[in-house]
Scaffold this active site. Sequence first.
Site, PDB file in Angstrom:
ATOM      1  N   ASP A 268      -1.568   3.229   5.389  1.00 58.75           N
ATOM      2  CA  ASP A 268      -2.415   4.221   6.061  1.00 58.75           C
ATOM      3  C   ASP A 268      -2.401   3.932   7.570  1.00 58.75           C
ATOM      4  O   ASP A 268      -2.551   2.786   7.996  1.00 58.75           O
ATOM      5  CB  ASP A 268      -3.845   4.127   5.509  1.00 58.75           C
ATOM      6  CG  ASP A 268      -4.734   5.238   6.037  1.00 58.75           C
ATOM      7  OD1 ASP A 268      -5.047   6.152   5.248  1.00 58.75           O
ATOM      8  OD2 ASP A 268      -5.098   5.194   7.227  1.00 58.75           O
ATOM      9  N   ASN A 276      -5.205  11.552  17.172  1.00 57.11           N
ATOM     10  CA  ASN A 276      -5.110  13.025  17.252  1.00 57.11           C
ATOM     11  C   ASN A 276      -6.019  13.561  18.351  1.00 57.11           C
ATOM     12  O   ASN A 276      -5.635  14.444  19.125  1.00 57.11           O
ATOM     13  CB  ASN A 276      -5.554  13.647  15.922  1.00 57.11           C
ATOM     14  CG  ASN A 276      -4.400  13.844  14.959  1.00 57.11           C
ATOM     15  OD1 ASN A 276      -3.246  13.886  15.364  1.00 57.11           O
ATOM     16  ND2 ASN A 276      -4.713  13.949  13.690  1.00 57.11           N
ATOM     17  N   ASP A 285       1.581  14.460  14.875  1.00 57.15           N
ATOM     18  CA  ASP A 285       2.724  14.765  13.998  1.00 57.15           C
ATOM     19  C   ASP A 285       3.934  13.900  14.365  1.00 57.15           C
ATOM     20  O   ASP A 285       4.656  13.417  13.494  1.00 57.15           O
ATOM     21  CB  ASP A 285       3.097  16.247  14.112  1.00 57.15           C
ATOM     22  CG  ASP A 285       2.119  17.136  13.354  1.00 57.15           C
ATOM     23  OD1 ASP A 285       1.227  16.585  12.675  1.00 57.15           O
ATOM     24  OD2 ASP A 285       2.246  18.373  13.449  1.00 57.15           O
ATOM     25  N   GLU A 310      -2.161  11.110   6.462  1.00 58.94           N
ATOM     26  CA  GLU A 310      -1.524   9.989   7.171  1.00 58.94           C
ATOM     27  C   GLU A 310      -1.397   8.774   6.256  1.00 58.94           C
ATOM     28  O   GLU A 310      -1.412   7.649   6.695  1.00 58.94           O
ATOM     29  CB  GLU A 310      -2.270   9.625   8.454  1.00 58.94           C
ATOM     30  CG  GLU A 310      -3.750   9.909   8.445  1.00 58.94           C
ATOM     31  CD  GLU A 310      -4.569   8.873   7.679  1.00 58.94           C
ATOM     32  OE1 GLU A 310      -4.865   9.120   6.504  1.00 58.94           O
ATOM     33  OE2 GLU A 310      -4.932   7.836   8.282  1.00 58.94           O
TER      34      GLU A 310
END
Length: 406
Positions: A268, A276, A285, A310
């Site tokens: 993770d 983000n 991304d 993710e």
Amino acid sequence: MNAKALRIAYSLTMPGGLLLACAVALIRLPILPARAGDIIPWLPYGVLAVAALLSWRFNRSRVLYTAIVLVIIYRALVHHVPSAPSGRGAVLLDAISLLLPLNLAAFVFLRERGTTTPLGVLRFALIGAQIVAVIVISRPELADIAAFLRYQLVHWPVLKLVKFSQPALIAFFLSFVVLSVRLVWTRRPLETGFFWTLISAFLAVNAALAGRMPSLYFLAAGLILVIALIEMSHYMAFRDELTGMLARRAFNEAVLKLGDDYTVAMVDVDHFKKFNDTYGHDCGDQVLRMVASKLMHVPGGGQAFRYGGEEFAIIFSDKSARNAVLDLEHLRQAIGDADFIVRGADRRRKKARSKANPKAPRKTHVTVSIGVAEKDEKHTFIDQVVEAADKALYRAKETGRNRVEC
Ligand code: GH3
Ligand code: MG
Ligand code: MG
């Protein structure tokens, strides 16, 4: 050759290379019954029509254009080019051998924009314009202009041995380079299909130039396109679009094939929400792609999947958790050490950029936390092993992140 190199070689050559090899064998070896000669000339129409229908249904306009162009060219070659091409037939053949590879190389780069949209119609119009140009230029009174199709740039004796005009040879060579690079770069089924269609087209034109029927090469090209379309839909079902890695569905299938000794790792990305928020969703991304590229080369024979968001899963078949931890430590370090350069990915998306912090540094790092569990007496089913790996991941997060917990 190791297993991975074999897998890559397989994905680059199958099934296009095999189909073409079959076509060559059928042509070279006298194994076809004499009556097959009546049916074979019709088969390319049927197979290319199936390719056109499937591509229209699957929304793959670049394959649709390719199938249409191949049908038109096949018809022109069969009906208008005599066995010993000269005059108008020779001009047609020269024009076809120049334009066909260039069109294939252009089609492979087309973005999907539909066929009934203005851009889609424009693309059809461009194909139509080429057909009109070829018909016009093959008129006897324009023979002087048509002669340019056979323009000799160099006078090497070796070129006298091939029937291709020099412009056509250059066009095929450039397209070959472009499609090979694209094939190796993407390793996607449609790209493989386009590459082998180009090789089929080369052999087809070569046959026509020598006055032989090119039917089997067109049949091979049609089959290559049909199979590429089917493989593409399979690829899309099992691959994650963003990262290109195997997706959750592939994970669910892979676990069914596991034996008695295996290890599962859940990976993770740390503080990804913050990433983000700081750099924008598009940069997020990019990070997922970067992490995925490292995961896809995980040492120790692990197979990586995008599990969701993710979060990624790695399966080590035939490996204990203790051994897998060593490989996962390398992976964790490789991801943490990689410089991540924040590129202007949001240039096109002003909205995404507005959310990003303009003062954020251009170079940064991301880390991952990893939880590992193996199949043992306590965890006998895959769900239990995944749950145990998830718990280990939670511990890794709790104890400071950027670590591997077993
Ligand atoms: P932790 O270290 O505890 O894992 O914190 P985190 O912020 O990584 O975890 P959290 O679950 O709070 O946030 C996950 C974020 O991942 C939220 C979601 O917006 C983001 N995310 C999920 N899928 C994608 C994706 O495909 N692209 C991008 N850019 N972000 C994604
Ligand atoms: Mg996270
Ligand atoms: Mg998460």
